[in-house]
Design an enzyme around this catalytic site. Structure first.
Site, short mmCIF file in Angstrom:
data_model
loop_
_atom_site.label_atom_id
_atom_site.label_comp_id
_atom_site.label_asym_id
_atom_site.label_seq_id
_atom_site.Cartn_x
_atom_site.Cartn_y
_atom_site.Cartn_z
N ALA A 178 7.80 1.75 2.69
CA ALA A 178 8.12 0.55 3.46
C ALA A 178 7.02 -0.51 3.38
CB ALA A 178 8.36 0.93 4.92
N GLY A 179 5.96 -0.23 2.60
CA GLY A 179 4.86 -1.21 2.48
C GLY A 179 3.97 -1.25 3.70
N PRO A 196 7.63 4.45 8.72
CA PRO A 196 8.59 4.72 7.64
C PRO A 196 7.90 4.77 6.28
CG PRO A 196 9.30 2.86 9.00
CD PRO A 196 7.91 3.19 9.43
N LYS A 206 -0.15 -0.82 8.50
CA LYS A 206 -0.78 -2.13 8.19
C LYS A 206 0.29 -3.12 7.75
CE LYS A 206 -0.41 -1.64 3.45
NZ LYS A 206 0.57 -2.36 2.62
N ASP A 247 -4.87 1.71 -0.96
CA ASP A 247 -4.94 1.24 0.43
C ASP A 247 -5.79 2.14 1.33
OD1 ASP A 247 -3.23 -0.79 -0.25
OD2 ASP A 247 -1.45 0.16 0.63
N GLY A 279 1.89 1.35 4.56
CA GLY A 279 0.66 2.13 4.32
C GLY A 279 0.58 3.44 5.07
N GLY A 280 1.72 3.99 5.49
CA GLY A 280 1.69 5.21 6.32
C GLY A 280 0.96 6.37 5.65
N GLY A 281 1.33 6.69 4.41
CA GLY A 281 0.70 7.81 3.70
C GLY A 281 -0.80 7.59 3.52
N SER A 282 -1.18 6.35 3.22
CA SER A 282 -2.60 6.03 3.02
C SER A 282 -3.38 6.17 4.33
CB SER A 282 -2.76 4.58 2.52
OG SER A 282 -2.05 4.41 1.32
#
Ligand code: C5P
Length: 288
Positions: free
Chosen positions: A102-103, A99, A17, A141, A105-108
């Site tokens: 990095a802001g 990444p 995102k 997120d 939201g990958g993990g979320s």
């Protein structure tokens, strides 16, 4: 997110995102901050492959340093098991392209994809409010990614107000080599409660009317100053992007610029890579 059912597995693609707008409107008693933010899903994706199994097991080749049980995907799986009284397992393979730190939201997004994918794998009907409660417990997120598309989000980020758009959107992302730590960036933010909060109304109107010029002029992120102060690479990226109107996403460290078309984004790639050789530069579009 996208779910593909195959013979022996379910493949879920988890989008990243961008925060096109992020205002911090206050401090909360629970240690978090109240936000007014506009998030848009983009076509940079991780992939989760889920197979039936006797116990829960996660393979994540790109994040060997994160202990399995701490990964948000495993926490999502355990949260779903507990909330729904399920004791079935799954083999989860996580292919990371988004990444970390990095802001984006990958993990979320991975966590939201795990919730939806596992509910399907285990054939359980999870009420929306239960899904939303588990998601909000995992991270601010995560509820957005259950929804996807574009949304204005308030509270900690868990109150979702969908926004629609008649057009496609294109961006260039610049990911510095050093990640940011979200908690550290919020801690470095000064003056919450002393400034007049900005409103996301213009960004929402730009998206709803498809006005590229208005979007460019209304991008904003309150966390940009602490993001620049804590990570000099962010400061450098935003200085290089200044004439293109760059903005940081989330708590950083990724910076982005909107582009008027797919070809403008792709044509600018090489020039930006030459200007910022240490960064990863990507052209992306929204996920409708
Ligand atoms: O919810 P999440 O785990 O993504 O948040 C990470 C950290 O970011 C929190 O521990 C908190 O320090 C900060 N945060 C905040 N207010 C928010 C979201 C995050 O202070 N609305």
């Amino acid at each position: 997110m996208e779910l593909i059912l195959q013979d022996d597995c379910i493949v879920v693609s988890a989008p990243a995102k961008l925060n096109l707008f992020l205002e911090v409107t206050g401090c909360r008693d629970d240690g978090y901050h109240d936000l007014d933010t506009v998030m848009q899903a983009i076509d940079l994706r991780d992939t989760l492959t889920l197979q039936p199994g006797d116990r829960l097991e996660l393979v994540s080749p790109q994040t060997p340093d994160v202990p399995q049980e701490q990964n948000l995907v495993m926490r999502a799986a355990r949260g779903l098991q507990q909330a729904m009284g399920v004791n079935r397992g799954a083999r989860i393979h996580l292919e990371k392209r988004i990444p970390s730190g990095a802001g984006l939201g990958g993990g979320s997004s991975d966590a939201a994809s795990a919730l939806v994918g596992l509910a399907r794998l285990w054939s359980i009907d999870v009420p929306d409010e239960v899904m939303h409660r588990i998601a909000a417990g995992l991270g601010s997120d995560v509820p957005f990614f259950l929804h996807g598309g574009i949304a204005r989000c308030k509270g900690r980020g868990e109150k979702i107000f969908p926004v629609s758009t008649p057009v496609r959107w294109y961006y260039l992302l610049v990911v510095p080599p050093t990640p940011n730590r979200t908690a550290e960036i919020y801690k470095a933010l000064d003056g919450v409660g002393t400034y007049q909060p900005k409103t996301a109304d213009d960004v929402c109107r730009a998206l709803e009317t498809g006005s590229f010029a208005l979007l460019r002029n209304s991008l904003f992120n309150r966390l940009e100053d602490p993001g620049r102060a804590c990570n000099k690479q962010v400061d450098h990226c935003l200085a290089v992007l200044a004439d293109r109107v760059g903005c940081m996403t989330g708590s950083g460290s990724t910076c982005f610029v909107p582009c008027s078309s797919d070809s403008e984004a792709k044509n600018s790639l090489r020039r930006l890579r030459a200007l910022l050789p240490d960064c990863t530069v990507l052209a992306v579009s929204d996920v409708p």
